[in-house]
Design a protein around this motif. Structure first.
Motif, mmCIF file in Angstrom:
data_model
loop_
_atom_site.group_PDB
_atom_site.id
_atom_site.type_symbol
_atom_site.label_atom_id
_atom_site.label_comp_id
_atom_site.label_asym_id
_atom_site.label_seq_id
_atom_site.Cartn_x
_atom_site.Cartn_y
_atom_site.Cartn_z
ATOM 1 N N LEU A 95 -10.722 2.215 -5.244
ATOM 2 C CA LEU A 95 -10.124 1.280 -4.291
ATOM 3 C C LEU A 95 -10.969 0.019 -4.166
ATOM 4 O O LEU A 95 -10.456 -1.107 -4.252
ATOM 5 C CB LEU A 95 -9.986 1.958 -2.927
ATOM 6 N N ILE A 96 -12.259 0.200 -3.967
ATOM 7 C CA ILE A 96 -13.165 -0.942 -3.805
ATOM 8 C C ILE A 96 -13.181 -1.794 -5.066
ATOM 9 O O ILE A 96 -13.160 -3.027 -5.011
ATOM 10 C CB ILE A 96 -14.584 -0.456 -3.444
ATOM 11 N N GLY A 97 -13.184 -1.132 -6.216
ATOM 12 C CA GLY A 97 -13.167 -1.877 -7.472
ATOM 13 C C GLY A 97 -11.940 -2.746 -7.612
ATOM 14 O O GLY A 97 -12.020 -3.903 -8.027
ATOM 15 N N MET A 98 -10.764 -2.190 -7.257
ATOM 16 C CA MET A 98 -9.519 -2.948 -7.375
ATOM 17 C C MET A 98 -9.473 -4.121 -6.400
ATOM 18 O O MET A 98 -9.166 -5.256 -6.775
ATOM 19 C CB MET A 98 -8.325 -2.039 -7.131
ATOM 20 N N LEU A 99 -9.789 -3.852 -5.127
ATOM 21 C CA LEU A 99 -9.697 -4.911 -4.114
ATOM 22 C C LEU A 99 -10.748 -5.990 -4.331
ATOM 23 O O LEU A 99 -10.509 -7.167 -4.025
ATOM 24 C CB LEU A 99 -9.838 -4.313 -2.707
ATOM 25 N N SER A 100 -11.893 -5.624 -4.872
ATOM 26 C CA SER A 100 -12.961 -6.606 -5.098
ATOM 27 C C SER A 100 -12.624 -7.580 -6.217
ATOM 28 O O SER A 100 -13.189 -8.674 -6.279
ATOM 29 C CB SER A 100 -14.274 -5.884 -5.426
#
Length: 464
Positions: free
Chosen positions: A355-360
């Motif tokens: 999730l963090i990878g995608m949103l970042s």
């Protein structure tokens, strides 16, 4: 009067305003609050005409934030104008240091149609508090409200201090060609880039309040019923036509279906028995925006997205039923474009890292909303996902806190405002170093430099 004539009059008057005291500015703010409250009903009627806003929504999302901001500015203005004493390093012994806040000068405020009172008069109040002259250009797409603002300002203030200019994009272009000291713009990132480009010609400072795709995270520990209630509240305010509205949801796969059912239940409360929008639902601003929203949904469905309830749209009344979308393809327009309407795509995620990878990797949003009971998850999301602002277990409400700076980052905006930050946005922080002693360290370092001076310089660089 022509735009350039108004600008030239304000150029002369800004020199007088530069020395205005707190009492003078507070009097203007008090007068602004008075005339707003006197026209409360006129604003309500205009907002209903432009957007079908109910009296409650007009009061709570348009008028209350403005008068609350004015009162906050008045309460603290004298202290802010007094400036700040700051420490002076010991190697500058004999001096004292402070920061003085002076008006930037002539300011231009360009405001949008979605909250035409709020987003016009809140920055206006900040510019008044900081001692600037102001030209305000409200949106031509909310004409009834713009007319109330224009008549109110014309009847209350001398245009050499505050003026309202009405018109389309050509009028905005004419204004942007003038050498304002500061430009405050609220709108889309695409137009924000044009404003910044125009400002660069005169090296005018800018505050850009833009937008973007503000995500909602619902993790596996969240209170699903509470999350659904607050997400739908945040999305249906102004029919989703809000720069910080939840744009899409990222929900942990373990609670995805439960969340969608809870969201649907909350959305259904906005419908009448015949499946139409409740009369209190704000309508879409115009046909162009209505057609854009319908095109987004049609495109998403053609690419495999599933609507969780029947699509209802009435072009004559500019009504669109709020709806949830599942299985949205990454190549659908709604996946990459800010929605700015009552549609809510829901995506599932497997792990925090993914999730963090995608949103970042996405452009930095104006807001991030997190629904979670896990302190660990909350800290991780807040720390690792960039955003202009974050609200945990609610939505939108950071906008109404005058102690918090409101603004974006990069694609979602530059600079911030509200409360102290509004005063700061329209002020120049002037540094003042005052030497009261008859000597200073510079008296030691004089040409020609002796061996002792070289040793002293070497010691200072290494030790201080």
């Amino acid at each position: 009067m022509e735009i350039k004539e108004i600008f030239e009059k304000q150029q002369v008057n800004k020199k007088e305003l530069r020395s205005s005291d707190a009492a003078f500015r507070k009097k203007k703010l008090r007068l602004l609050e008075k005339v707003i409250m006197e026209r409360r009903e006129a604003f309500r009627q205009a907002l209903r005409q432009d957007l079908n806003k109910s009296d409650v929504e007009s009061d709570m999302t348009e008028l209350f934030p403005v008068v609350s901001e004015i009162r906050f500015l008045r309460k603290h203005l004298a202290n802010w104008m007094a400036g700040d004493r700051v420490p002076t390093p010991f190697y500058q012994f004999g001096g004292s240091s402070r920061i003085v806040y002076e008006p930037k000068g002539s300011s231009l405020i360009i405001s949008p149609w979605n909250y035409p009172v709020n987003l016009s008069l809140m920055p206006l109040a900040g510019a008044i508090a900081a001692g600037n002259t102001i030209i305000l250009k409200p949106s031509e797409f909310s004409p009834a409200t713009t007319e109330v603002i224009k008549s109110m300002i014309q009847e209350t203030f001398d245009e050499k201090e505050i003026a309202v200019v009405v018109g389309d994009a050509e009028v905005a272009k004419t204004l942007l060609e003038l050498p304002f000291d500061h430009i405050f713009f609220t709108g889309s990132p695409a137009v924000g880039k044009l404003v910044m480009k125009a400002a660069s010609v005169h090296l005018s400072s800018v505050t850009l309040e833009l937008g973007g795709k503000s995500p909602v995270i619902v993790d596996e520990t969240a209170d699903i019923e509470l999350a659904a209630k607050r997400i739908v509240w945040s999305k249906t305010i102004n029919a989703g036509q809000t720069c910080i509205a939840p744009d899409f949801i990222m929900v942990h796969h373990a609670v995805a279906e439960k969340l969608i059912q809870a969201l649907q239940k909350e959305f259904d409360q906005w419908l009448t028995e015949d499946g139409k929008n409740h009369p209190d639902m704000v309508r879409i601003i115009n046909e162009r925006h209505f057609d854009r929203l319908n095109a987004l949904v049609d495109d998403a469905v053609e690419r495999g997205a599933h609507l969780c309830s029947k699509h209802y749209a009435n072009r004559e009344n500019l009504e669109i039923r709020p709806n949830i979308l599942k299985n949205v393809s990454p190549d659908a327009a709604i996946h990459g474009e800010e929605i700015f309407g009552p549609f809510l795509p829901v995506y599932e995620y497997e792990s925090n890292d993914s999730l963090i990878g995608m949103l970042s990797e996405m452009p930095k949003p104006l807001a991030l909303y997190i629904f979670s009971k896990s302190s660990l998850n909350k800290r991780q999301f807040v720390k690792q996902i960039p955003a202009g602002g974050v609200v945990v277990n609610h939505g939108l409400l950071h906008f109404t806190n005058p102690h918090l700076p409101f603004g974006g980052v990069n694609n979602s905006g530059l600079g911030s405002y509200h409360g102290w930050h509004s005063f700061l946005a329209f002020s120049h922080q002037k540094s003042v170093l005052n030497y009261w002693a008859p000597f200073s360290i510079s008296d030691i370092f004089k040409v020609p430099y002796s061996p002792f001076m070289r040793k002293m310089a070497d010691w200072i660089v290494k030790k201080l």
